[in-house]
Design a protein around this motif. Structure first.
Motif, short mmCIF file in Angstrom:
data_model
loop_
_atom_site.label_atom_id
_atom_site.label_comp_id
_atom_site.label_asym_id
_atom_site.label_seq_id
_atom_site.Cartn_x
_atom_site.Cartn_y
_atom_site.Cartn_z
N TYR A 136 -40.37 -7.11 -108.88
CA TYR A 136 -38.91 -7.26 -108.84
C TYR A 136 -38.42 -6.67 -107.52
CZ TYR A 136 -38.04 -8.94 -113.55
OH TYR A 136 -37.97 -9.73 -114.67
N VAL A 137 -37.67 -7.46 -106.79
CA VAL A 137 -37.06 -6.99 -105.55
C VAL A 137 -35.62 -6.62 -105.88
CG1 VAL A 137 -36.39 -7.60 -103.20
CG2 VAL A 137 -38.55 -8.44 -104.14
N PRO A 138 -35.18 -5.39 -105.57
CA PRO A 138 -33.85 -4.93 -105.99
C PRO A 138 -32.71 -5.56 -105.20
CG PRO A 138 -34.92 -3.27 -104.63
CD PRO A 138 -35.94 -4.34 -104.85
N LEU A 139 -32.54 -6.86 -105.41
CA LEU A 139 -31.43 -7.59 -104.79
C LEU A 139 -30.31 -7.64 -105.82
CD1 LEU A 139 -33.64 -10.45 -103.34
CD2 LEU A 139 -32.59 -8.60 -102.03
N HIS A 140 -29.63 -6.51 -105.99
CA HIS A 140 -28.68 -6.33 -107.08
C HIS A 140 -27.56 -7.37 -107.03
CE1 HIS A 140 -30.86 -2.74 -107.98
NE2 HIS A 140 -30.57 -2.20 -106.81
N TRP A 141 -27.14 -7.79 -108.21
CA TRP A 141 -26.07 -8.76 -108.41
C TRP A 141 -26.47 -10.15 -107.90
CZ3 TRP A 141 -23.28 -6.36 -111.72
CH2 TRP A 141 -23.08 -4.98 -111.57
N THR A 142 -27.77 -10.40 -107.80
CA THR A 142 -28.23 -11.75 -107.47
C THR A 142 -29.20 -12.21 -108.55
OG1 THR A 142 -30.29 -11.29 -106.24
CG2 THR A 142 -28.20 -11.05 -105.03
N PRO A 143 -29.40 -13.51 -108.69
CA PRO A 143 -30.34 -14.03 -109.70
C PRO A 143 -31.75 -14.23 -109.14
CG PRO A 143 -29.04 -15.83 -108.84
CD PRO A 143 -28.58 -14.60 -108.10
N ILE A 144 -32.07 -13.62 -107.99
CA ILE A 144 -33.38 -13.87 -107.37
C ILE A 144 -34.24 -12.60 -107.28
CG2 ILE A 144 -32.58 -15.87 -106.07
CD1 ILE A 144 -32.45 -14.05 -103.57
N GLN A 145 -34.12 -11.73 -108.28
CA GLN A 145 -34.93 -10.51 -108.26
C GLN A 145 -36.39 -10.73 -108.70
OE1 GLN A 145 -32.62 -6.64 -108.93
NE2 GLN A 145 -31.67 -8.04 -110.39
N PRO A 146 -36.69 -11.58 -109.67
CA PRO A 146 -38.10 -11.79 -110.04
C PRO A 146 -38.84 -12.52 -108.92
CG PRO A 146 -36.60 -12.55 -111.78
CD PRO A 146 -35.79 -12.34 -110.57
N HIS A 147 -40.01 -11.99 -108.54
CA HIS A 147 -40.80 -12.56 -107.46
C HIS A 147 -42.27 -12.63 -107.87
CE1 HIS A 147 -37.38 -11.84 -104.87
NE2 HIS A 147 -38.05 -12.17 -103.76
N ILE A 148 -43.01 -13.48 -107.15
CA ILE A 148 -44.46 -13.41 -107.17
C ILE A 148 -44.92 -13.15 -105.75
CG2 ILE A 148 -44.85 -14.86 -109.21
CD1 ILE A 148 -45.46 -17.20 -107.29
N ILE A 149 -46.03 -12.43 -105.61
CA ILE A 149 -46.56 -12.06 -104.30
C ILE A 149 -48.08 -12.11 -104.36
CG2 ILE A 149 -46.51 -9.58 -104.85
CD1 ILE A 149 -45.88 -9.03 -101.91
N GLY A 150 -48.70 -12.54 -103.28
CA GLY A 150 -50.17 -12.55 -103.25
C GLY A 150 -50.70 -13.55 -102.27
N TYR A 151 -51.96 -13.93 -102.47
CA TYR A 151 -52.55 -14.97 -101.62
C TYR A 151 -53.58 -15.76 -102.42
CZ TYR A 151 -56.43 -11.61 -100.87
OH TYR A 151 -57.48 -10.73 -101.04
N ALA A 152 -53.80 -16.99 -101.96
CA ALA A 152 -54.72 -17.91 -102.61
C ALA A 152 -55.74 -18.39 -101.58
CB ALA A 152 -53.98 -19.09 -103.21
N VAL A 153 -56.99 -18.37 -101.93
CA VAL A 153 -58.07 -18.73 -101.00
C VAL A 153 -58.55 -20.14 -101.27
CG1 VAL A 153 -60.38 -18.10 -100.19
CG2 VAL A 153 -58.80 -16.30 -100.91
N LYS A 154 -58.73 -20.92 -100.19
CA LYS A 154 -59.21 -22.29 -100.32
C LYS A 154 -60.71 -22.29 -100.62
CE LYS A 154 -59.55 -26.67 -97.79
NZ LYS A 154 -59.11 -27.44 -96.62
#
Length: 246
Positions: free
Chosen positions: A228-246
Motif C-alpha cells: 500500500y502506498v500512502p496516497l491518502h484520499w486517492t483510490p490508488i493505494q493498493p499496488h503490486i511490485i516485483g519483477y518477472a523473468v522471461k
C-alpha cells in the motif's frame, strides 16, 4: 443495493465534473489533457510519489545489473517513461530506451535526462506499450513499467510486447496500482470514481487486476508483492511490485 449505490454516487461525481464531460464531448478535453493538464499534473505528482515509494523503488531496482549482458552494460527499455522520474534509480553502465504514447513530456523529460548524466539514452519512441515494433525481438535486458499498465488499452497486448523484446533470461520490472480486494470499501470507492477518474487522468483505470495478466503472460518466474502506498484520499493505494523473468 450496492450496485444501485455505486450507480448513484458515480452519477454525483459525474455531475460535479460535468464541464469536463462536456469538453470531452466537444473534442476539447482529450487534446488539452494530453498536451497541458496531464504532463503538468504528472510532473508534480511524481515528485510526491517518488518520496512515498523511495524505499520500495530502491529495493526494486537494486538488482537491475544482475540482468546485464556479458559486456556489463544493461540495455533497459522503459515503457510509459513520462517525466523520467525513474531515471535516478537506474544504475550506471545503463543504456535507456524511452517510450511513451504521449509526446508532450519533452520539458520535464529533458530536465530528468540532464539530471541523470550517469545514464546513456537512446531514442525517445512515441508509441504505446502494445506496439513496440521499433524495438527488435529479444533485444533488451530489462523492461520497466511504473504506473503504466493502468492506462494501456490492452494489458495482455502490452505484456506480450514486453515478453517479445526481452532477451531470454531478461526481466520485466513493475510497480503498478491495482484493484483493491473486491470485498473492501476501497474497491467500492474505486468503482464509484472509475468513469470520472479515467476521464480526468488520461485513461487511468482503477480496477485492473494486473496480477492475473502477469500470471498468464508466459514468464518463467514472477516475484510479486502487494503493498500500500500512502496516497491518502486517492483510490490508488493498493499496488503490486516485483519483477518477472522471461
Amino acid at each position: 443495493m450496492a450496485k444501485a449505490l455505486v450507480f448513484f454516487l458515480r452519477l454525483c461525481f459525474q455531475l460535479l465534473a460535468l464541464p469536463i464531460y462536456v469538453l470531452s464531448l466537444l473534442g476539447i478535453w482529450g487534446p488539452f489533457c494530453k498536451k497541458v493538464f496531464f504532463p503538468a499534473f504528472l510532473e508534480k505528482f511524481t515528485v510526491s510519489y517518488n518520496r512515498k515509494t523511495l524505499r520500495q523503488k530502491q529495493e526494486l531496482f537494486g538488482n537491475l545489473l544482475a540482468f546485464a549482458g556479458l559486456s556489463g552494460e544493461l540495455r533497459l527499455l522503459e515503457i510509459g517513461t513520462g517525466t523520467g522520474s525513474n531515471f535516478q534509480f537506474f544504475p550506471g553502465n545503463c543504456k535507456v530506451i524511452c517510450t511513451d504514447p504521449n509526446p508532450h513530456f519533452q520539458r520535464s523529460l529533458a530536465k530528468s535526462i540532464a539530471q541523470n548524466q550517469h545514464l546513456r539514452f537512446d531514442n525517445f519512441l512515441v508509441t504505446p506499450a502494445e506496439d513496440l515494433h521499433q524495438v527488435a525481438d529479444s533485444s533488451v535486458d530489462v523492461v520497466v513499467s511504473t504506473l503504466v499498465l493502468c492506462s494501456v488499452r490492452s494489458v495482455k497486448g502490452a505484456l506480450s510486447e514486453v515478453y517479445r523484446v526481452l532477451k531470454p533470461g531478461g526481466a520485466f520490472y513493475f510497480l503498478e496500482h491495482v484493484a483493491a480486494d473486491r470485498s473492501s470499501w476501497e474497491y467500492f470507492w474505486q468503482q464509484v470514481y472509475f468513469p470520472t477518474w479515467k476521464l480526468l487522468f488520461d485513461g487511468c483505470c482503477l480496477t485492473r487486476e494486473i496480477w492475473t495478466d502477469l500470471d498468464k503472460a508466459n514468464f518463467s518466474d514472477v516475484k510479486l508483492q502487494r503493498i500500500y502506498v500512502p496516497l491518502h484520499w486517492t483510490p490508488i493505494q493498493p499496488h503490486i511490485i516485483g519483477y518477472a523473468v522471461k
